[in-house]
Design a protein around this motif. Structure first.
Motif, PDB file in Angstrom:
ATOM      1  N   GLY A  40      23.773 -13.086  34.414  1.00 41.62           N
ATOM      2  CA  GLY A  40      23.419 -11.680  34.259  1.00 41.62           C
ATOM      3  C   GLY A  40      23.843 -10.797  35.420  1.00 41.62           C
ATOM      4  O   GLY A  40      24.112  -9.604  35.227  1.00 41.62           O
ATOM      5  N   ILE A  41      23.912 -11.378  36.631  1.00 42.04           N
ATOM      6  CA  ILE A  41      24.318 -10.552  37.783  1.00 42.04           C
ATOM      7  C   ILE A  41      25.752 -10.067  37.638  1.00 42.04           C
ATOM      8  O   ILE A  41      26.162  -9.115  38.321  1.00 42.04           O
ATOM      9  N   GLU A  42      26.523 -10.669  36.738  1.00 43.12           N
ATOM     10  CA  GLU A  42      27.945 -10.333  36.608  1.00 43.12           C
ATOM     11  C   GLU A  42      28.245  -9.473  35.392  1.00 43.12           C
ATOM     12  O   GLU A  42      29.342  -8.934  35.286  1.00 43.12           O
ATOM     13  N   ARG A  43      27.329  -9.375  34.449  1.00 47.36           N
ATOM     14  CA  ARG A  43      27.649  -8.756  33.171  1.00 47.36           C
ATOM     15  C   ARG A  43      28.014  -7.276  33.294  1.00 47.36           C
ATOM     16  O   ARG A  43      28.846  -6.779  32.532  1.00 47.36           O
ATOM     17  N   LEU A 160      17.476 -13.696  27.588  1.00 45.87           N
ATOM     18  CA  LEU A 160      16.637 -12.575  28.001  1.00 45.87           C
ATOM     19  C   LEU A 160      16.854 -12.295  29.480  1.00 45.87           C
ATOM     20  O   LEU A 160      16.957 -11.132  29.899  1.00 45.87           O
ATOM     21  N   ALA A 161      16.974 -13.363  30.272  1.00 45.88           N
ATOM     22  CA  ALA A 161      17.245 -13.185  31.708  1.00 45.88           C
ATOM     23  C   ALA A 161      18.612 -12.552  31.928  1.00 45.88           C
ATOM     24  O   ALA A 161      18.784 -11.727  32.844  1.00 45.88           O
ATOM     25  N   VAL A 162      19.610 -12.928  31.106  1.00 44.13           N
ATOM     26  CA  VAL A 162      20.922 -12.283  31.199  1.00 44.13           C
ATOM     27  C   VAL A 162      20.783 -10.781  30.972  1.00 44.13           C
ATOM     28  O   VAL A 162      21.309  -9.960  31.739  1.00 44.13           O
ATOM     29  N   GLY A 163      20.053 -10.398  29.910  1.00 47.61           N
ATOM     30  CA  GLY A 163      19.905  -8.992  29.576  1.00 47.61           C
ATOM     31  C   GLY A 163      19.131  -8.206  30.618  1.00 47.61           C
ATOM     32  O   GLY A 163      19.545  -7.114  31.028  1.00 47.61           O
ATOM     33  N   PHE A 167      20.639  -5.213  33.097  1.00 45.83           N
ATOM     34  CA  PHE A 167      20.044  -3.881  33.248  1.00 45.83           C
ATOM     35  C   PHE A 167      19.709  -3.592  34.706  1.00 45.83           C
ATOM     36  O   PHE A 167      20.022  -2.515  35.238  1.00 45.83           O
ATOM     37  N   LEU A 168      19.070  -4.552  35.367  1.00 48.45           N
ATOM     38  CA  LEU A 168      18.665  -4.341  36.759  1.00 48.45           C
ATOM     39  C   LEU A 168      19.863  -4.140  37.676  1.00 48.45           C
ATOM     40  O   LEU A 168      19.842  -3.282  38.568  1.00 48.45           O
ATOM     41  N   THR A 169      20.929  -4.926  37.458  1.00 49.49           N
ATOM     42  CA  THR A 169      22.103  -4.752  38.317  1.00 49.49           C
ATOM     43  C   THR A 169      22.766  -3.405  38.070  1.00 49.49           C
ATOM     44  O   THR A 169      23.279  -2.769  38.993  1.00 49.49           O
ATOM     45  N   ILE A 273      25.965   2.109  31.135  1.00 47.51           N
ATOM     46  CA  ILE A 273      26.692   0.891  30.782  1.00 47.51           C
ATOM     47  C   ILE A 273      25.781  -0.320  30.934  1.00 47.51           C
ATOM     48  O   ILE A 273      25.769  -1.230  30.094  1.00 47.51           O
ATOM     49  N   GLY A 274      24.970  -0.317  31.997  1.00 48.22           N
ATOM     50  CA  GLY A 274      24.020  -1.411  32.212  1.00 48.22           C
ATOM     51  C   GLY A 274      23.016  -1.511  31.069  1.00 48.22           C
ATOM     52  O   GLY A 274      22.637  -2.620  30.664  1.00 48.22           O
ATOM     53  N   ILE A 275      22.588  -0.371  30.519  1.00 45.51           N
ATOM     54  CA  ILE A 275      21.664  -0.391  29.383  1.00 45.51           C
ATOM     55  C   ILE A 275      22.316  -1.057  28.175  1.00 45.51           C
ATOM     56  O   ILE A 275      21.734  -1.930  27.527  1.00 45.51           O
ATOM     57  N   LEU A 276      23.551  -0.645  27.871  1.00 46.30           N
ATOM     58  CA  LEU A 276      24.257  -1.237  26.739  1.00 46.30           C
ATOM     59  C   LEU A 276      24.500  -2.725  26.950  1.00 46.30           C
ATOM     60  O   LEU A 276      24.369  -3.535  26.023  1.00 46.30           O
ATOM     61  N   LYS A 277      24.863  -3.090  28.163  1.00 45.32           N
ATOM     62  CA  LYS A 277      25.128  -4.500  28.449  1.00 45.32           C
ATOM     63  C   LYS A 277      23.852  -5.325  28.444  1.00 45.32           C
ATOM     64  O   LYS A 277      23.903  -6.553  28.318  1.00 45.32           O
ATOM     65  N   ALA A 278      22.706  -4.683  28.598  1.00 47.85           N
ATOM     66  CA  ALA A 278      21.429  -5.394  28.558  1.00 47.85           C
ATOM     67  C   ALA A 278      20.912  -5.568  27.137  1.00 47.85           C
ATOM     68  O   ALA A 278      20.288  -6.574  26.813  1.00 47.85           O
TER      69      ALA A 278
END
Length: 428
Positions: A40-43, A160-163, A167-169, A273-278
């Motif tokens: 998730g830190i990379e998405r 879920l952790a990926v998502g 978002f957090l990143t 973008i982070g929202i969509l990727k989450a």
């Protein structure tokens, strides 16, 4: 799930079932959330690091970090089952975490893009070993009646952790920049995952021995080459699952590398973008709590076919529109479709495999599935450089629809009406 089998092994009682093993099962769910967080830190931020910090103009070059991740993870998956049977599940899990510890530091300190590619090679080993073991160990613990539930809970935690991490990143990057603050999350995941695996996890090979004791014996042990051939093409169910898994992660690899660049090309900021990727992995993760056990009740095939076609619809919608609201809908469809497919595929492979070679069969399936990351990222990058980002997304959508059709034609249902898995190990 409520029924248990028991046997004496090395002086202690070993039982199958979620209720009987809930402490270890819950621990493995927690650990897999840290495994997912590492991805998730990379998405959200890593493709943008390539375009904005290292000024890479080629989409193919930007997504090269996903290619290194996918290829290495695929081969780590391939050997993980053999290592699990010879070394033990816990040792392989711990090894996966030790390899993953340097990854966030390499991304934080990377002076050149090659460092990011190398970090993702290590991340591929980490994911191939650690995620494989959490799946295999949960299936070992619960026995044959609750495989879909076990896989659903495992993948729920991971994705879920990926998502959440994506978002957090994205949020942290909008506040503090692409590096180093968003990547600090990865340091915490790696340290916690390694410590819990070393100190608290117990091996599950005794549970496999117990299951084997109540299972029809094979006429002769299968070699790894035979298991590879069965899983790849000789068994129609295992073939159908392997190609669907490859295409599923092919479109995920495409979305990982292409979506941030596609959304940014319309002027979308990194936080949105982070929202969509989450949304995509979070939907995927949460709904597997339902789709995993549903596959135990309804069967695997229908969920797989419908899920692949729903993924295709989400990708077509994303490519055809240019508004944030429609992209949210596309991400939700992609997440729902993947939630239907992911646990059902792993459970279908488990159904068709004898307990004595199940870990190796799962490792071969995961080899083909995660090779899709590399194929998807590379092919999408080449198509994007030649024809544009929208064409890359549309092409992968068409391939995803076709893969669902292959499952509809080739796969036989692996769950009887009673909910007990059907043995398909000898079917052609």
């Amino acid at each position: 799930m409520g029924e248990a089998a028991s046997a004496k092994t090395t002086g202690s009682s070993v039982r199958l079932g979620l209720k009987e093993n809930w402490r270890q099962f819950a621990l493995l769910v927690l650990i897999n959330s840290f495994v997912g967080g590492m991805v998730g830190i990379e998405r959200t931020v890593v493709p943008l690091i390539g375009s904005e910090e290292f000024h890479l103009a080629s989409t193919t070059l930007i997504v090269s970090f996903i290619v290194s991740f996918g290829v290495i993870k695929a081969f780590a998956n391939l050997i993980s089952g053999q290592l699990a049977d010879t070394w033990g599940r816990k040792r392989v899990l711990v090894l996966g975490w030790l390899v993953g510890l340097p990854v966030p530091f390499m991304i934080i300190w990377a002076p050149r893009w090659e460092w990011v590619i190398a970090a993702n090679a290590l991340l591929g080993i980490n994911q191939g070993l650690a995620w494989s073991m959490t799946v295999i160990m949960k299936i070992d613990l619960v026995g044959p009646k609750s495989r879909g539930l076990a896989v659903g809970l495992n993948e729920f935690a991971g994705y879920l952790a990926v998502g959440v991490t994506a978002f957090l990143t994205g949020y942290l990057a909008s506040q503090y920049g692409l590096r180093p603050v968003p990547i600090y999350l990865g340091i915490g995941y790696a340290v916690l995952g390694a410590l819990l695996s070393i100190l608290l996890v117990r091996d599950t090979r005794d549970h496999v021995r117990l299951e084997v004791s109540g299972h029809p014996q094979q006429s002769a042990p299968l070699s790894f080459r035979e298991v590879f051939a069965l899983t790849s093409f000789r068994n129609r169910n295992l073939f159908a699952a392997s190609q669907a898994g490859l295409v599923n992660n092919l479109n995920d690899g495409m979305s990982w590398g292409i979506f941030p660049l596609f959304f940014a090309s319309f002027g979308l900021g990194v936080e949105r973008i982070g929202i969509l990727k989450a949304i995509y992995p979070a939907t995927w993760g949460i709904l597997q709590i339902a789709t995993g056990p549903l596959s135990d009740r309804w069967g695997r095939k229908g969920l797989i076919v419908a899920g692949m076609w729903m993924q295709a619809a989400g990708l077509f919608l994303t490519a055809a529109t240019a508004r944030f609201e429609w992209w949210i809908v596309g991400s939700l469809l992609l997440g729902l479709g993947t939630a239907m497919v992911y646990p059902s595929l792993i459970a279908a492979v488990s159904d068709a495999s004898h307990p004595t070679w199940r870990a190796r069969s799962l490792s071969v399936y995961r080899f083909w599935r995660d090779l899709g990351y590399a194929i998807g990222a590379l092919s999408a990058g080449l198509i994007a450089d030649s024809f544009g980002l929208s064409w890359a997304i549309t092409s992968i959508a068409a391939l995803t629809f076709f893969s669902g059709a292959v499952v509809a034609i080739a796969m036989r249902e692996t769950v009887k009406d009673s909910g007990a898995p059907t043995s398909l190990e000898n079917s052609a």
